[in-house]
Scaffold this motif. Structure first.
Motif, PDB file in Angstrom:
ATOM      1  N   GLN A 254       6.706 -23.125 -39.859  1.00 29.80           N
ATOM      2  CA  GLN A 254       5.565 -23.486 -39.026  1.00 29.80           C
ATOM      3  C   GLN A 254       4.805 -24.584 -39.760  1.00 29.80           C
ATOM      4  OE1 GLN A 254       5.397 -22.017 -36.150  1.00 29.80           O
ATOM      5  NE2 GLN A 254       3.388 -22.410 -35.274  1.00 29.80           N
ATOM      6  N   THR A 255       4.277 -25.554 -39.025  1.00 32.27           N
ATOM      7  CA  THR A 255       3.515 -26.644 -39.617  1.00 32.27           C
ATOM      8  C   THR A 255       2.153 -26.729 -38.949  1.00 32.27           C
ATOM      9  OG1 THR A 255       5.552 -27.898 -40.015  1.00 32.27           O
ATOM     10  CG2 THR A 255       3.474 -29.112 -40.130  1.00 32.27           C
ATOM     11  N   THR A 256       1.085 -26.725 -39.757  1.00 41.68           N
ATOM     12  CA  THR A 256      -0.258 -26.924 -39.219  1.00 41.68           C
ATOM     13  C   THR A 256      -0.687 -28.355 -39.504  1.00 41.68           C
ATOM     14  OG1 THR A 256      -1.225 -26.033 -41.259  1.00 41.68           O
ATOM     15  CG2 THR A 256      -0.901 -24.509 -39.425  1.00 41.68           C
ATOM     16  N   ILE A 257      -1.296 -29.008 -38.500  1.00 39.45           N
ATOM     17  CA  ILE A 257      -1.547 -30.454 -38.546  1.00 39.45           C
ATOM     18  C   ILE A 257      -2.987 -30.746 -38.155  1.00 39.45           C
ATOM     19  CG2 ILE A 257      -0.803 -32.708 -37.692  1.00 39.45           C
ATOM     20  CD1 ILE A 257       1.817 -31.274 -36.785  1.00 39.45           C
ATOM     21  N   ILE A 258      -3.659 -31.584 -38.962  1.00 37.82           N
ATOM     22  CA  ILE A 258      -4.988 -32.091 -38.621  1.00 37.82           C
ATOM     23  C   ILE A 258      -4.814 -33.424 -37.900  1.00 37.82           C
ATOM     24  CG2 ILE A 258      -7.178 -32.941 -39.549  1.00 37.82           C
ATOM     25  CD1 ILE A 258      -6.803 -31.085 -41.920  1.00 37.82           C
ATOM     26  N   GLY A 271      11.808 -28.214 -35.299  1.00 40.09           N
ATOM     27  CA  GLY A 271      12.739 -28.415 -36.404  1.00 40.09           C
ATOM     28  C   GLY A 271      13.759 -27.313 -36.513  1.00 40.09           C
ATOM     29  N   ALA A 272      14.850 -27.638 -37.221  1.00 37.21           N
ATOM     30  CA  ALA A 272      15.962 -26.699 -37.365  1.00 37.21           C
ATOM     31  C   ALA A 272      16.094 -26.181 -38.789  1.00 37.21           C
ATOM     32  CB  ALA A 272      17.269 -27.388 -36.952  1.00 37.21           C
ATOM     33  N   VAL A 273      15.141 -26.503 -39.651  1.00 40.24           N
ATOM     34  CA  VAL A 273      15.235 -26.108 -41.051  1.00 40.24           C
ATOM     35  C   VAL A 273      14.212 -25.016 -41.352  1.00 40.24           C
ATOM     36  CG1 VAL A 273      15.113 -26.886 -43.446  1.00 40.24           C
ATOM     37  CG2 VAL A 273      15.980 -28.432 -41.676  1.00 40.24           C
ATOM     38  N   PRO A 274      14.658 -23.818 -41.711  1.00 43.01           N
ATOM     39  CA  PRO A 274      13.709 -22.748 -42.052  1.00 43.01           C
ATOM     40  C   PRO A 274      13.084 -22.990 -43.421  1.00 43.01           C
ATOM     41  CG  PRO A 274      15.951 -21.982 -42.367  1.00 43.01           C
ATOM     42  CD  PRO A 274      16.056 -23.348 -41.776  1.00 43.01           C
ATOM     43  N   ASP A 275      11.982 -22.311 -43.677  1.00 45.09           N
ATOM     44  CA  ASP A 275      11.388 -22.342 -45.010  1.00 45.09           C
ATOM     45  C   ASP A 275      12.301 -21.582 -45.971  1.00 45.09           C
ATOM     46  OD1 ASP A 275       9.305 -23.641 -43.824  1.00 45.09           O
ATOM     47  OD2 ASP A 275       7.785 -22.145 -44.300  1.00 45.09           O
ATOM     48  N   LEU A 276      12.572 -22.183 -47.108  1.00 40.77           N
ATOM     49  CA  LEU A 276      13.411 -21.556 -48.136  1.00 40.77           C
ATOM     50  C   LEU A 276      12.507 -21.009 -49.235  1.00 40.77           C
ATOM     51  CD1 LEU A 276      16.203 -20.970 -49.430  1.00 40.77           C
ATOM     52  CD2 LEU A 276      16.058 -23.243 -50.485  1.00 40.77           C
ATOM     53  N   THR A 277      12.614 -19.711 -49.507  1.00 37.31           N
ATOM     54  CA  THR A 277      11.802 -19.079 -50.542  1.00 37.31           C
ATOM     55  C   THR A 277      12.703 -18.353 -51.533  1.00 37.31           C
ATOM     56  OG1 THR A 277      11.533 -17.059 -49.221  1.00 37.31           O
ATOM     57  CG2 THR A 277       9.837 -18.760 -48.992  1.00 37.31           C
ATOM     58  N   ALA A 278      12.265 -18.299 -52.774  1.00 39.61           N
ATOM     59  CA  ALA A 278      13.022 -17.598 -53.807  1.00 39.61           C
ATOM     60  C   ALA A 278      12.047 -17.020 -54.820  1.00 39.61           C
ATOM     61  CB  ALA A 278      14.006 -18.534 -54.494  1.00 39.61           C
ATOM     62  N   ASP A 297      10.116 -27.922 -44.617  1.00 39.84           N
ATOM     63  CA  ASP A 297      10.284 -29.138 -43.830  1.00 39.84           C
ATOM     64  C   ASP A 297       9.122 -29.192 -42.842  1.00 39.84           C
ATOM     65  OD1 ASP A 297      11.213 -31.396 -42.539  1.00 39.84           O
ATOM     66  OD2 ASP A 297      12.554 -30.258 -41.221  1.00 39.84           O
ATOM     67  N   LEU A 298       8.076 -29.938 -43.189  1.00 43.94           N
ATOM     68  CA  LEU A 298       6.928 -30.100 -42.297  1.00 43.94           C
ATOM     69  C   LEU A 298       7.316 -31.087 -41.205  1.00 43.94           C
ATOM     70  CD1 LEU A 298       4.140 -30.403 -45.023  1.00 43.94           C
ATOM     71  CD2 LEU A 298       4.977 -28.341 -43.884  1.00 43.94           C
ATOM     72  N   ARG A 299       7.127 -30.684 -39.954  1.00 37.71           N
ATOM     73  CA  ARG A 299       7.678 -31.500 -38.870  1.00 37.71           C
ATOM     74  C   ARG A 299       6.777 -31.459 -37.641  1.00 37.71           C
ATOM     75  NH1 ARG A 299      12.747 -33.544 -37.626  1.00 37.71           N
ATOM     76  NH2 ARG A 299      13.480 -32.765 -39.644  1.00 37.71           N
ATOM     77  N   VAL A 300       6.700 -32.617 -36.948  1.00 37.86           N
ATOM     78  CA  VAL A 300       6.029 -32.722 -35.664  1.00 37.86           C
ATOM     79  C   VAL A 300       6.951 -33.480 -34.717  1.00 37.86           C
ATOM     80  CG1 VAL A 300       4.824 -34.856 -36.343  1.00 37.86           C
ATOM     81  CG2 VAL A 300       3.925 -33.453 -34.452  1.00 37.86           C
ATOM     82  N   ASP A 301       7.015 -33.010 -33.460  1.00 37.51           N
ATOM     83  CA  ASP A 301       7.868 -33.649 -32.452  1.00 37.51           C
ATOM     84  C   ASP A 301       7.239 -33.391 -31.090  1.00 37.51           C
ATOM     85  OD1 ASP A 301       9.811 -34.759 -30.919  1.00 37.51           O
ATOM     86  OD2 ASP A 301      11.448 -33.457 -31.608  1.00 37.51           O
ATOM     87  N   ARG A 302       6.457 -34.361 -30.623  1.00 30.00           N
ATOM     88  CA  ARG A 302       5.740 -34.212 -29.353  1.00 30.00           C
ATOM     89  C   ARG A 302       6.040 -35.379 -28.429  1.00 30.00           C
ATOM     90  NH1 ARG A 302      -0.243 -32.482 -31.687  1.00 30.00           N
ATOM     91  NH2 ARG A 302       0.442 -30.560 -32.723  1.00 30.00           N
ATOM     92  N   GLN A 303       6.201 -35.058 -27.168  1.00 34.00           N
ATOM     93  CA  GLN A 303       6.460 -36.081 -26.171  1.00 34.00           C
ATOM     94  C   GLN A 303       5.172 -36.827 -25.831  1.00 34.00           C
ATOM     95  OE1 GLN A 303       8.250 -34.103 -22.832  1.00 34.00           O
ATOM     96  NE2 GLN A 303      10.209 -33.756 -23.880  1.00 34.00           N
ATOM     97  N   ALA A 304       5.333 -38.026 -25.300  1.00 36.63           N
ATOM     98  CA  ALA A 304       4.176 -38.815 -24.883  1.00 36.63           C
ATOM     99  C   ALA A 304       3.491 -38.149 -23.697  1.00 36.63           C
ATOM    100  CB  ALA A 304       4.620 -40.224 -24.511  1.00 36.63           C
ATOM    101  N   VAL A 305       2.162 -38.155 -23.716  1.00 42.76           N
ATOM    102  CA  VAL A 305       1.359 -37.598 -22.624  1.00 42.76           C
ATOM    103  C   VAL A 305       0.315 -38.634 -22.235  1.00 42.76           C
ATOM    104  CG1 VAL A 305      -0.180 -35.748 -21.893  1.00 42.76           C
ATOM    105  CG2 VAL A 305       1.689 -35.257 -23.483  1.00 42.76           C
ATOM    106  N   GLY A 306       0.447 -39.211 -21.019  1.00 44.08           N
ATOM    107  CA  GLY A 306      -0.489 -40.235 -20.580  1.00 44.08           C
ATOM    108  C   GLY A 306      -0.448 -41.427 -21.507  1.00 44.08           C
ATOM    109  N   THR A 307      -1.626 -41.775 -22.065  1.00 44.25           N
ATOM    110  CA  THR A 307      -1.697 -42.907 -22.984  1.00 44.25           C
ATOM    111  C   THR A 307      -1.413 -42.514 -24.435  1.00 44.25           C
ATOM    112  OG1 THR A 307      -4.083 -42.550 -23.234  1.00 44.25           O
ATOM    113  CG2 THR A 307      -3.375 -44.084 -21.508  1.00 44.25           C
ATOM    114  N   THR A 308      -1.221 -41.214 -24.667  1.00 39.35           N
ATOM    115  CA  THR A 308      -0.924 -40.744 -26.026  1.00 39.35           C
ATOM    116  C   THR A 308       0.557 -40.921 -26.303  1.00 39.35           C
ATOM    117  OG1 THR A 308      -2.679 -39.099 -25.879  1.00 39.35           O
ATOM    118  CG2 THR A 308      -1.040 -38.796 -27.613  1.00 39.35           C
TER     119      THR A 308
END
Length: 456
Positions: A254-258, A271-278, A297-308
């Motif tokens: 999960q990625t939190t974004i400001i 994303g397709a990469v899980p967090d790896l912990t040891a 793997d911090l990731r964002v993938d959002r489609q365009a919305v209006g002018t964004t």
């Protein structure tokens, strides 16, 4: 008792017969034929004694098998009666045990903030959430809150097969699932899934504590977590492999974004990469020490919305953590943890966010460090106390986040627990917390909390 009496009578008769036989043998000592007869008689009596003993043993076993179920009568002194005669899971594998446990916990809190109010529905009214400490506002009055929503209930199933394979499952709930009623009348709350996992030998699959987290180093606190500002605290789905003191897992990412320029943080589940912990732990009479690593793997993938415009980017982040418990004699121990790297989502219930969008809508990782230290002292068998300090700081790229983001968070707390009976705890805790923004604006929270807890 009747069986013992019969056995005693027959044994007495046997002794008398042997005495009579021996006396007769003495009178006819010279008669070899009489000696042979006497030996035959003794052999016959010994055979009868062996048969009688076998019959008594068989009767004892039959009596034990026919004993009433536990709870229908008192157990013999020094004998622990079984909880159940037959399994409560009839369809389970042989050699299956069932564990039911949990606790009832009721909290009573007085909370004061000096720079604004906590919202009526805020989680920070029920437990300490550093990211919710108000800053830059007016001093508020003291608020009283009470609740039993952190009570919990769990069921564990464990099996050992004939081939010595170990398998089982565990599921646990509490009642911190949001209000279903109101404080005017019912105070009802939703059931929340805490843990739900199955294991087979060295493999575990399901939802439970992150491998990056060291639950054995958590201090004894009246608050739900305790040193929240500096502690790793995450439960999430995972698949884990354990080999001795070593654990490694693939965990839910999960990625939190400001947003660029600041504002309310958003979550990205792409994303397709899980967090790896040891993790690797060392244990001994001195306590325990652990080292853990995290790769994300911090990731964002959002489609365009209006002018964004569409936003798509990823950044790898990593973190390391050390911590444990150090026993200082019979009545004292020190618990501690220090963590650094891309840790934001894993620390303090999300004091700040993992990343921020830069001028090109690319992700910029927010690194930081966090830690705590807690001293525990046992005064008597019934009285114990804890003193703890926790802190976290974050390296925010202010050019993108703005100055209204959390720069640091810290808290002190001291508590006492009294246990008048086994499994019963009555506790009181005083906490002072402070949050500071990059702008220099800060706010303080004070809380006096009481708790009554019965574990089962």
């Amino acid at each position: 008792m009747a069986t013992k009496h019969i056995f005693s009578l027959r044994r007495s008769a046997l002794v008398l017969a042997l005495a009579a036989g021996i006396a007769g043998a003495g009178a006819a000592n010279a008669d070899s034929a009489s000696e042979a007869a006497l030996e035959a008689r003794i052999a016959q009596l010994e055979q009868q004694l062996a048969e009688l003993k076998s019959a008594v043993d068989a009767q004892k076993k039959a009596t034990a098998a026919a004993a009433p179920a536990a709870g229908t009568g008192p157990a013999a002194p020094g004998v622990k009666a079984p909880i159940q005669v037959t399994t409560i899971t009839p369809a389970a594998n042989p050699n299956t045990t069932v564990k039911i446990g949990g606790f009832i916990k009721t909290d009573f809190m007085l909370t004061r903030t000096d720079s604004g109010q906590l919202a009526d529905s805020a989680s920070g009214r029920d437990l300490y959430v550093p990211g919710q400490t108000p800053v830059g506002g007016r001093s508020s009055s003291t608020d009283y809150d009470a609740g039993a929503k952190f009570s919990r209930f769990g069921v564990g199933i464990d099996t050992v097969t004939e081939n010595n394979d170990k398998l089982g499952a565990f599921v646990e709930w509490d009642f911190f699932g949001g209000s279903l009623g109101n404080e005017n009348s019912t105070n009802t709350y939703g059931v929340t899934l805490r843990h739900a996992y199955a294991y087979w030998n060295k493999w575990t699959a399901g939802q439970t504590w992150s491998v990056f987290m060291d639950t054995a180093a958590l201090p004894d606190a009246v608050d739900f977590i305790g040193p929240t500002d500096g502690v790793i605290f995450v439960r999430q789905p995972q698949i884990r492999y354990t080999e001795g003191n070593f654990m490694i897992a693939l965990e839910d990412p999960q990625t939190t974004i400001i947003p660029r320029g600041g504002g309310a943080a958003a979550s990205s589940d792409r994303g397709a990469v899980p967090d790896l912990t040891a993790r690797y732990n060392w244990k001994g009479k001195w306590g325990h020490f652990g080292v853990a690593a995290l790769l994300r793997d911090l990731r964002v993938d959002r489609q365009a919305v209006g002018t964004t415009p569409a936003i798509k980017d990823s950044q790898f982040g990593g973190a390391l953590s050390v911590g444990g418990k150090w026993n200082l004699g019979e009545n004292n121990d020190l618990r501690y943890q220090l963590t650094g790297g891309a840790i934001s989502r894993y620390i303090g219930l999300g004091v700040t966010s993992d990343s921020v969008l830069d001028i090109n809508n690319d992700l910029e990782t927010i690194d930081g460090w966090a830690g705590y230290v807690a001293w525990r002292h046992v005064f008597t068998k019934k009285l114990r106390g804890n003193l703890m300090y926790a802190r976290s700081e974050y390296d925010n790229p202010v050019a993108y986040t703005g100055s209204a983001v959390t720069k640091s968070s810290q808290s002190w707390r001291v508590n006492l627990f009294y246990s008048p009976l086994p499994k019963v705890d009555v506790g009181v805790e005083y906490m002072v917390g402070r949050r500071e923004l990059e702008s220099g604006v800060d706010g303080e929270i004070d809380r006096l909390q009481f708790t009554a807890k019965y574990s089962f």
